[in-house]
Design a protein around this motif. Sequence first.
Motif, PDB file in Angstrom:
ATOM      1  N   SER A 163      -3.841 -15.889   2.692  1.00 55.06           N
ATOM      2  CA  SER A 163      -4.649 -15.160   1.713  1.00 55.06           C
ATOM      3  C   SER A 163      -6.016 -14.742   2.248  1.00 55.06           C
ATOM      4  O   SER A 163      -6.724 -13.985   1.585  1.00 55.06           O
ATOM      5  N   THR A 164      -6.396 -15.207   3.422  1.00 58.90           N
ATOM      6  CA  THR A 164      -7.695 -14.856   3.986  1.00 58.90           C
ATOM      7  C   THR A 164      -7.598 -13.814   5.093  1.00 58.90           C
ATOM      8  O   THR A 164      -8.594 -13.508   5.733  1.00 58.90           O
ATOM      9  N   CYS A 165      -6.435 -13.250   5.308  1.00 62.34           N
ATOM     10  CA  CYS A 165      -6.290 -12.280   6.394  1.00 62.34           C
ATOM     11  C   CYS A 165      -6.008 -10.879   5.856  1.00 62.34           C
ATOM     12  O   CYS A 165      -5.379 -10.713   4.820  1.00 62.34           O
ATOM     13  N   VAL A 166      -6.499  -9.902   6.584  1.00 59.56           N
ATOM     14  CA  VAL A 166      -6.139  -8.510   6.353  1.00 59.56           C
ATOM     15  C   VAL A 166      -4.829  -8.251   7.091  1.00 59.56           C
ATOM     16  O   VAL A 166      -4.642  -8.716   8.214  1.00 59.56           O
ATOM     17  N   MET A 167      -3.933  -7.521   6.450  1.00 54.96           N
ATOM     18  CA  MET A 167      -2.619  -7.291   7.043  1.00 54.96           C
ATOM     19  C   MET A 167      -2.353  -5.806   7.238  1.00 54.96           C
ATOM     20  O   MET A 167      -2.890  -4.960   6.517  1.00 54.96           O
ATOM     21  N   GLY A 168      -1.489  -5.513   8.179  1.00 49.03           N
ATOM     22  CA  GLY A 168      -1.122  -4.127   8.413  1.00 49.03           C
ATOM     23  C   GLY A 168       0.283  -3.991   8.963  1.00 49.03           C
ATOM     24  O   GLY A 168       0.857  -4.957   9.480  1.00 49.03           O
ATOM     25  N   TRP A 169       0.826  -2.807   8.799  1.00 51.60           N
ATOM     26  CA  TRP A 169       2.096  -2.425   9.423  1.00 51.60           C
ATOM     27  C   TRP A 169       1.806  -1.294  10.407  1.00 51.60           C
ATOM     28  O   TRP A 169       1.101  -0.340  10.070  1.00 51.60           O
ATOM     29  N   PHE A 170       2.369  -1.394  11.579  1.00 50.23           N
ATOM     30  CA  PHE A 170       2.294  -0.369  12.603  1.00 50.23           C
ATOM     31  C   PHE A 170       3.711  -0.029  13.047  1.00 50.23           C
ATOM     32  O   PHE A 170       4.641  -0.775  12.767  1.00 50.23           O
ATOM     33  N   ARG A 171       3.845   1.068  13.728  1.00 50.25           N
ATOM     34  CA  ARG A 171       5.153   1.419  14.271  1.00 50.25           C
ATOM     35  C   ARG A 171       4.988   2.098  15.625  1.00 50.25           C
ATOM     36  O   ARG A 171       3.953   2.674  15.919  1.00 50.25           O
ATOM     37  N   GLN A 172       6.043   2.003  16.401  1.00 51.02           N
ATOM     38  CA  GLN A 172       6.034   2.630  17.714  1.00 51.02           C
ATOM     39  C   GLN A 172       7.405   3.214  17.996  1.00 51.02           C
ATOM     40  O   GLN A 172       8.399   2.477  18.056  1.00 51.02           O
ATOM     41  N   ALA A 173       7.437   4.518  18.143  1.00 47.55           N
ATOM     42  CA  ALA A 173       8.667   5.214  18.488  1.00 47.55           C
ATOM     43  C   ALA A 173       8.763   5.315  20.013  1.00 47.55           C
ATOM     44  O   ALA A 173       7.752   5.237  20.708  1.00 47.55           O
ATOM     45  N   PRO A 174       9.969   5.497  20.544  1.00 44.90           N
ATOM     46  CA  PRO A 174      10.136   5.591  21.995  1.00 44.90           C
ATOM     47  C   PRO A 174       9.263   6.691  22.587  1.00 44.90           C
ATOM     48  O   PRO A 174       9.257   7.818  22.101  1.00 44.90           O
ATOM     49  N   GLY A 175       8.509   6.326  23.624  1.00 47.11           N
ATOM     50  CA  GLY A 175       7.675   7.305  24.304  1.00 47.11           C
ATOM     51  C   GLY A 175       6.392   7.663  23.591  1.00 47.11           C
ATOM     52  O   GLY A 175       5.666   8.545  24.045  1.00 47.11           O
ATOM     53  N   LYS A 176       6.115   6.978  22.475  1.00 46.98           N
ATOM     54  CA  LYS A 176       4.905   7.288  21.703  1.00 46.98           C
ATOM     55  C   LYS A 176       4.019   6.062  21.588  1.00 46.98           C
ATOM     56  O   LYS A 176       4.452   4.933  21.805  1.00 46.98           O
ATOM     57  N   GLU A 177       2.766   6.308  21.216  1.00 49.04           N
ATOM     58  CA  GLU A 177       1.838   5.212  21.046  1.00 49.04           C
ATOM     59  C   GLU A 177       2.074   4.511  19.708  1.00 49.04           C
ATOM     60  O   GLU A 177       2.610   5.093  18.767  1.00 49.04           O
ATOM     61  N   ARG A 178       1.626   3.259  19.657  1.00 41.29           N
ATOM     62  CA  ARG A 178       1.702   2.527  18.401  1.00 41.29           C
ATOM     63  C   ARG A 178       0.758   3.175  17.393  1.00 41.29           C
ATOM     64  O   ARG A 178      -0.380   3.492  17.708  1.00 41.29           O
ATOM     65  N   GLU A 179       1.231   3.345  16.159  1.00 41.55           N
ATOM     66  CA  GLU A 179       0.424   4.005  15.151  1.00 41.55           C
ATOM     67  C   GLU A 179       0.362   3.201  13.859  1.00 41.55           C
ATOM     68  O   GLU A 179       1.312   2.508  13.498  1.00 41.55           O
ATOM     69  N   PHE A 180      -0.762   3.342  13.190  1.00 41.89           N
ATOM     70  CA  PHE A 180      -0.979   2.698  11.897  1.00 41.89           C
ATOM     71  C   PHE A 180      -0.044   3.308  10.861  1.00 41.89           C
ATOM     72  O   PHE A 180       0.088   4.532  10.769  1.00 41.89           O
ATOM     73  N   VAL A 181       0.572   2.457  10.050  1.00 44.32           N
ATOM     74  CA  VAL A 181       1.433   2.924   8.969  1.00 44.32           C
ATOM     75  C   VAL A 181       0.781   2.619   7.617  1.00 44.32           C
ATOM     76  O   VAL A 181       0.642   3.501   6.775  1.00 44.32           O
ATOM     77  N   ALA A 182       0.392   1.356   7.421  1.00 43.94           N
ATOM     78  CA  ALA A 182      -0.190   0.955   6.147  1.00 43.94           C
ATOM     79  C   ALA A 182      -0.999  -0.315   6.343  1.00 43.94           C
ATOM     80  O   ALA A 182      -0.704  -1.117   7.227  1.00 43.94           O
ATOM     81  N   GLY A 183      -2.014  -0.474   5.497  1.00 39.93           N
ATOM     82  CA  GLY A 183      -2.841  -1.666   5.561  1.00 39.93           C
ATOM     83  C   GLY A 183      -3.171  -2.159   4.164  1.00 39.93           C
ATOM     84  O   GLY A 183      -3.146  -1.385   3.195  1.00 39.93           O
ATOM     85  N   ILE A 184      -3.477  -3.448   4.069  1.00 34.68           N
ATOM     86  CA  ILE A 184      -3.750  -4.048   2.771  1.00 34.68           C
ATOM     87  C   ILE A 184      -4.815  -5.122   2.936  1.00 34.68           C
ATOM     88  O   ILE A 184      -4.853  -5.833   3.944  1.00 34.68           O
ATOM     89  N   ASN A 185      -5.686  -5.236   1.930  1.00 35.45           N
ATOM     90  CA  ASN A 185      -6.751  -6.226   2.034  1.00 35.45           C
ATOM     91  C   ASN A 185      -6.253  -7.606   1.621  1.00 35.45           C
ATOM     92  O   ASN A 185      -5.079  -7.803   1.290  1.00 35.45           O
ATOM     93  N   ARG A 186      -7.163  -8.558   1.618  1.00 40.49           N
ATOM     94  CA  ARG A 186      -6.775  -9.958   1.414  1.00 40.49           C
ATOM     95  C   ARG A 186      -6.161 -10.216   0.042  1.00 40.49           C
ATOM     96  O   ARG A 186      -5.208 -10.970  -0.078  1.00 40.49           O
ATOM     97  N   SER A 187      -6.670  -9.564  -0.968  1.00 41.60           N
ATOM     98  CA  SER A 187      -6.177  -9.814  -2.320  1.00 41.60           C
ATOM     99  C   SER A 187      -4.972  -8.961  -2.672  1.00 41.60           C
ATOM    100  O   SER A 187      -4.256  -9.257  -3.625  1.00 41.60           O
ATOM    101  N   GLY A 188      -4.759  -7.900  -1.917  1.00 43.87           N
ATOM    102  CA  GLY A 188      -3.664  -6.989  -2.202  1.00 43.87           C
ATOM    103  C   GLY A 188      -4.048  -5.813  -3.067  1.00 43.87           C
ATOM    104  O   GLY A 188      -3.200  -4.979  -3.387  1.00 43.87           O
ATOM    105  N   VAL A 189      -5.320  -5.724  -3.420  1.00 44.38           N
ATOM    106  CA  VAL A 189      -5.769  -4.646  -4.300  1.00 44.38           C
ATOM    107  C   VAL A 189      -6.023  -3.359  -3.525  1.00 44.38           C
ATOM    108  O   VAL A 189      -5.672  -2.267  -3.951  1.00 44.38           O
ATOM    109  N   ARG A 190      -6.647  -3.481  -2.355  1.00 43.75           N
ATOM    110  CA  ARG A 190      -6.978  -2.304  -1.555  1.00 43.75           C
ATOM    111  C   ARG A 190      -5.854  -2.028  -0.569  1.00 43.75           C
ATOM    112  O   ARG A 190      -5.420  -2.913   0.179  1.00 43.75           O
TER     113      ARG A 190
END
Length: 125
Positions: A29-56
């Motif tokens: 509950s004290t960490c910021v979380m995120g999802w990233f993705r990486q397609a073949p031959g491409k750089e890792r990219e941000f997909v979605a992020g969420i704050n500690r409480s889940g509101v933002r």
Amino acid sequence: VQLQASGGGLVQAGGSLRLSCVVSGRTFSTCVMGWFRQAPGKEREFVAGINRSGVRKDYRDSVKGRFIISRDNAKNTLYLQMNSLKPEDTAVYYCAAAWNFRAPVLYSWTSYDYWGQGTLVTVSS
């Protein structure tokens, strides 16, 4: 700290998948979380992020209106509901956790301390 991602697979275009990421070894509950993705031959990219409480939350433009990030702090679990999937969503998806930043959402992969092993999402046309 361990992050265990799951839920990837093969799906037809227009279909849905739900990714999960279970975090252990530190207070979720004290960490910021995120999802990233990486397609073949491409750089890792941000997909979605969420704050500690889940509101933002925030998303990359190409997934807005189709993907939903959420978290259950009681279950130490992060989710990514992916709807209306497109072939261009095909990638390895990674969950990531950060305890050292106060920003509600972190967009750069360099800001995260720990990563899951990745789960492959393949969308066929």
